[in-house]
Design an enzyme around this catalytic site. Structure first.
Site, PDB file in Angstrom:
ATOM      1  N   SER A  74      38.462  31.427  43.009  1.00 57.83           N
ATOM      2  CA  SER A  74      38.935  30.303  43.826  1.00 57.83           C
ATOM      3  C   SER A  74      39.008  30.676  45.311  1.00 57.83           C
ATOM      4  CB  SER A  74      40.327  29.860  43.371  1.00 57.83           C
ATOM      5  OG  SER A  74      40.367  29.683  41.986  1.00 57.83           O
TER       6      SER A  74
HETATM    7  N1  SAH Z   1      41.732  32.785  38.416  1.00 57.74           N
HETATM    8  C1  SAH Z   1      40.349  33.133  38.605  1.00 57.74           C
HETATM    9  C2  SAH Z   1      39.428  31.944  38.837  1.00 57.74           C
HETATM   10  C3  SAH Z   1      39.196  31.256  37.589  1.00 57.74           C
HETATM   11  S1  SAH Z   1      37.768  30.294  37.361  1.00 57.74           S
HETATM   12  C4  SAH Z   1      40.168  34.148  39.710  1.00 57.74           C
HETATM   13  O1  SAH Z   1      41.149  34.523  40.348  1.00 57.74           O
HETATM   14  O2  SAH Z   1      39.042  34.608  39.886  1.00 57.74           O
HETATM   15  C5  SAH Z   1      38.282  29.608  35.820  1.00 57.74           C
HETATM   16  C6  SAH Z   1      38.148  30.514  34.631  1.00 57.74           C
HETATM   17  O3  SAH Z   1      38.706  29.833  33.504  1.00 57.74           O
HETATM   18  C7  SAH Z   1      36.699  30.825  34.248  1.00 57.74           C
HETATM   19  O4  SAH Z   1      36.500  32.209  34.243  1.00 57.74           O
HETATM   20  C8  SAH Z   1      36.549  30.219  32.849  1.00 57.74           C
HETATM   21  O5  SAH Z   1      35.719  30.967  32.003  1.00 57.74           O
HETATM   22  C9  SAH Z   1      37.989  30.226  32.363  1.00 57.74           C
HETATM   23  N2  SAH Z   1      38.291  29.295  31.257  1.00 57.74           N
HETATM   24  C10 SAH Z   1      37.787  28.063  31.013  1.00 57.74           C
HETATM   25  N3  SAH Z   1      38.342  27.541  29.889  1.00 57.74           N
HETATM   26  C11 SAH Z   1      39.219  28.472  29.432  1.00 57.74           C
HETATM   27  C12 SAH Z   1      40.108  28.532  28.307  1.00 57.74           C
HETATM   28  N4  SAH Z   1      40.189  27.530  27.412  1.00 57.74           N
HETATM   29  N5  SAH Z   1      40.872  29.642  28.152  1.00 57.74           N
HETATM   30  C13 SAH Z   1      40.799  30.675  29.037  1.00 57.74           C
HETATM   31  N6  SAH Z   1      39.976  30.673  30.091  1.00 57.74           N
HETATM   32  C14 SAH Z   1      39.196  29.597  30.299  1.00 57.74           C
END
Ligand code: SAH
Length: 248
Positions: free
Chosen positions: A96
């Protein structure tokens, strides 16, 4: 004759190739570690994107100073690590924008006694920021390779209070609940019931809710068992998906 000449020149050719490889490796190492002025860029990011937009809690700013964002970004994109935007981290996912990480961090009002749950580990950057501010961080990532590489970098950086689980975060982490705060960094269309249940009394949850890449960042506070909801700003997170890749 030709064969003999070739054989005679072979050691020199091999040496030349090795020399070139060493030079190129040296240049790359220099490029990724030295020439980008990462500390200056990080200071500028904090000054302009975070403080400049009204987030001035000293502990939060110190966490952004300490955690080297470029370590969480793929090598070829490191030069952009401190820019005012999200960046791809592979598997169609993103780290993000720094300001959004700061905004979500401030929204949960982290205390150093807090046990926090994060859904969507991604690169591990948000988890590393939380690790500076809270007692324990439990983070769940559904894409195995992302979870694994976040686990590696977090352990390299000595974030011993971060626990990474690979799985579907919709269900939360029941055996570690309740949590003082929950940060969700992928977007469901509705707030998952298990996460509401796993929030402690007095706890805060920040979560993007809405359709694909067009959501509202929502803050929920549990007061006497009831969730009090406040909208923060419009955001564009990747969707929260299940094991089949279907959006929740
Ligand atoms: N917090 C992260 C950014 C996240 S992007 C950072 O600091 O880099 C969102 C993430 O959520 C992605 O990696 C995606 O694979 C994950 N995601 C999507 N659905 C999910 C679920 N049901 N459970 C866990 N992770 C999930």
């Amino acid at each position: 004759m030709i064969k003999q000449d070739f054989a005679k020149n072979l050691p020199a050719a091999v040496l030349a190739v090795i020399f070139c490889l060493i030079c190129t490796a040296g240049l790359h190492a220099g490029e990724s570690e030295k020439n980008h002025d990462f500390p200056e860029k990080r200071a500028k990011m904090i000054r302009e994107q975070i403080r400049g937009r009204g987030i001035d809690d000293p502990e939060i700013l110190a966490a952004f100073e300490k955690v080297e964002r470029h370590r969480f970004v793929p090598e070829r994109l490191r030069k952009y690590a401190y820019e005012d935007r999200a960046l791809p981290i592979g598997k169609g996912q993103t780290i993000s924008q720094p300001y959004i990480v700061a905004l979500m961090t401030r929204a949960i009002e982290p205390e150093n006694t807090d046990r926090v749950l994060e859904i969507g580990t991604g690169s591990g950057y948000q988890a590393a920021i939380l690790a500076e501010l809270c007692r324990e961080v439990y983070t769940i990532e559904i894409v195995e390779s992302l979870g694994q590489s976040a686990r590696n970098i977090l352990s390299e950086l000595g974030c011993e209070n971060v626990h990474v689980r690979i799985g579907d975060g919709y269900k939360g982490w029941p055996d570690q609940a309740p949590f003082d705060a929950i940060i969700v960094t992928c977007a469901p269309t509705e707030i998952p019931g298990p996460l509401k249940q796993q929030l402690a009394e007095g706890g805060r949850m920040v979560i993007p809710v809405g359709e694909s890449y067009e959501q509202n960042l929502v803050l929920l506070e549990k007061k006497q068992g009831q969730l009090v909801e406040k909208q923060i700003i419009p955001v564009a997170f990747v969707p929260m998906v299940n094991d089949e890749g279907t959006t929740y």
